[in-house]
Design a protein around this motif. Structure first.
Motif, PDB file in Angstrom:
ATOM      1  N   LEU A  58       0.833  -1.208   0.000  1.00  0.00           N
ATOM      2  CA  LEU A  58       0.000   0.000   0.000  1.00  0.00           C
ATOM      3  C   LEU A  58       0.866   1.256   0.000  1.00  0.00           C
ATOM      4  O   LEU A  58       0.548   2.245  -0.671  1.00  0.00           O
ATOM      5  CB  LEU A  58      -0.939   0.005   1.211  1.00  0.00           C
ATOM      6  N   GLY A  59       1.969   1.229   0.744  1.00  0.00           N
ATOM      7  CA  GLY A  59       2.892   2.361   0.774  1.00  0.00           C
ATOM      8  C   GLY A  59       3.503   2.636  -0.585  1.00  0.00           C
ATOM      9  O   GLY A  59       3.632   3.787  -1.008  1.00  0.00           O
ATOM     10  N   VAL A  60       3.886   1.577  -1.302  1.00  0.00           N
ATOM     11  CA  VAL A  60       4.455   1.736  -2.650  1.00  0.00           C
ATOM     12  C   VAL A  60       3.415   2.319  -3.596  1.00  0.00           C
ATOM     13  O   VAL A  60       3.693   3.256  -4.353  1.00  0.00           O
ATOM     14  CB  VAL A  60       5.008   0.391  -3.186  1.00  0.00           C
ATOM     15  N   ILE A  61       2.201   1.776  -3.549  1.00  0.00           N
ATOM     16  CA  ILE A  61       1.122   2.290  -4.415  1.00  0.00           C
ATOM     17  C   ILE A  61       0.877   3.765  -4.136  1.00  0.00           C
ATOM     18  O   ILE A  61       0.785   4.585  -5.062  1.00  0.00           O
ATOM     19  CB  ILE A  61      -0.166   1.469  -4.224  1.00  0.00           C
ATOM     20  N   LEU A  62       0.798   4.121  -2.870  1.00  0.00           N
ATOM     21  CA  LEU A  62       0.541   5.510  -2.494  1.00  0.00           C
ATOM     22  C   LEU A  62       1.699   6.414  -2.910  1.00  0.00           C
ATOM     23  O   LEU A  62       1.478   7.524  -3.407  1.00  0.00           O
ATOM     24  CB  LEU A  62       0.286   5.613  -0.998  1.00  0.00           C
ATOM     25  N   LEU A  82      -4.993   8.779  -7.249  1.00  0.00           N
ATOM     26  CA  LEU A  82      -5.197   9.123  -5.840  1.00  0.00           C
ATOM     27  C   LEU A  82      -6.676   9.103  -5.474  1.00  0.00           C
ATOM     28  O   LEU A  82      -7.051   8.665  -4.378  1.00  0.00           O
ATOM     29  CB  LEU A  82      -4.621  10.505  -5.540  1.00  0.00           C
ATOM     30  N   THR A  83      -7.516   9.561  -6.374  1.00  0.00           N
ATOM     31  CA  THR A  83      -8.953   9.548  -6.130  1.00  0.00           C
ATOM     32  C   THR A  83      -9.440   8.114  -5.915  1.00  0.00           C
ATOM     33  O   THR A  83     -10.232   7.846  -5.005  1.00  0.00           O
ATOM     34  CB  THR A  83      -9.717  10.213  -7.293  1.00  0.00           C
ATOM     35  N   GLY A  84      -8.954   7.195  -6.729  1.00  0.00           N
ATOM     36  CA  GLY A  84      -9.317   5.786  -6.548  1.00  0.00           C
ATOM     37  C   GLY A  84      -8.820   5.230  -5.230  1.00  0.00           C
ATOM     38  O   GLY A  84      -9.554   4.540  -4.507  1.00  0.00           O
ATOM     39  N   TYR A  85      -7.572   5.526  -4.895  1.00  0.00           N
ATOM     40  CA  TYR A  85      -6.985   5.052  -3.636  1.00  0.00           C
ATOM     41  C   TYR A  85      -7.770   5.599  -2.445  1.00  0.00           C
ATOM     42  O   TYR A  85      -8.135   4.863  -1.528  1.00  0.00           O
ATOM     43  CB  TYR A  85      -5.524   5.491  -3.561  1.00  0.00           C
ATOM     44  N   LEU A  86      -8.046   6.894  -2.476  1.00  0.00           N
ATOM     45  CA  LEU A  86      -8.782   7.525  -1.376  1.00  0.00           C
ATOM     46  C   LEU A  86     -10.225   7.024  -1.306  1.00  0.00           C
ATOM     47  O   LEU A  86     -10.795   6.897  -0.224  1.00  0.00           O
ATOM     48  CB  LEU A  86      -8.743   9.047  -1.520  1.00  0.00           C
ATOM     49  N   GLY A  87     -10.805   6.731  -2.453  1.00  0.00           N
ATOM     50  CA  GLY A  87     -12.155   6.161  -2.462  1.00  0.00           C
ATOM     51  C   GLY A  87     -12.192   4.814  -1.755  1.00  0.00           C
ATOM     52  O   GLY A  87     -13.147   4.501  -1.030  1.00  0.00           O
ATOM     53  N   GLY A  88     -11.141   4.020  -1.945  1.00  0.00           N
ATOM     54  CA  GLY A  88     -11.056   2.747  -1.231  1.00  0.00           C
ATOM     55  C   GLY A  88     -10.965   2.951   0.271  1.00  0.00           C
ATOM     56  O   GLY A  88     -11.571   2.209   1.053  1.00  0.00           O
ATOM     57  N   ALA A  89     -10.204   3.960   0.673  1.00  0.00           N
ATOM     58  CA  ALA A  89     -10.076   4.257   2.102  1.00  0.00           C
ATOM     59  C   ALA A  89     -11.428   4.698   2.684  1.00  0.00           C
ATOM     60  O   ALA A  89     -11.801   4.275   3.786  1.00  0.00           O
ATOM     61  CB  ALA A  89      -9.023   5.336   2.325  1.00  0.00           C
ATOM     62  N   VAL A  90     -12.151   5.523   1.953  1.00  0.00           N
ATOM     63  CA  VAL A  90     -13.474   5.968   2.409  1.00  0.00           C
ATOM     64  C   VAL A  90     -14.399   4.762   2.542  1.00  0.00           C
ATOM     65  O   VAL A  90     -15.088   4.604   3.566  1.00  0.00           O
ATOM     66  CB  VAL A  90     -14.071   7.022   1.447  1.00  0.00           C
TER      67      VAL A  90
END
Length: 133
Positions: A58-62, A82-90
């Motif tokens: 996850l750190g590498v992806i981010l 980033l929008t996709g990554y943050l959407g997963g976090a939400v």
């Protein structure tokens, strides 16, 4: 001291907002890469495996998303990723019932700031998304 021209002012605002986003992303990605066990221990129970390898991935992806966002030529691609990554976090926080305003929507806040920064620093994005006229 003279006032900056409107275009220069917009770029300053854009890079300031983008810099705040990049600072947060660097701290988050760095924590996942350098001390994944500490990140796991201090993370709420989100239902993902507590494995250091997963947190490093996850750190590498981010970090890759953040680097793409930081480079002007690839900033739009970085913002989309980033929008996709943050959407997963939400979605993850929503699923486990985390506090709405502080935890669940934090990814939305960060995404809005990221796109706002890009809107101010890139005239192509302003042309695509004409918010102010």
């Amino acid at each position: 001291m003279s006032r900056p021209e409107p275009m220069q002012r917009d770029r300053i605002i854009g890079w300031t907002l983008s810099g705040l986003v990049l600072l947060f992303l660097a701290m988050d990605a760095g924590g996942k890469l350098i001390a994944p066990a500490m990140m796991i221990a201090n993370s709420p129970p989100l239902g993902i495996p507590a494995e250091t390898g997963l947190y490093r991935q996850l750190g590498v992806i981010l970090a890759v998303c953040g680097l793409l966002y930081a480079v002007p030529r690839t900033a739009v691609l970085g913002a989309i990723l980033l929008t996709g990554y943050l959407g997963g976090a939400v979605a993850m926080h929503w699923r486990v019932g985390s506090p709405l305003l502080s935890h669940t929507l934090f990814g939305v806040y960060l995404g809005v700031i990221a796109w706002g920064g890009l809107w101010f620093r890139d005239p192509r994005v302003r042309a695509l998304i004409p918010i102010a006229g």
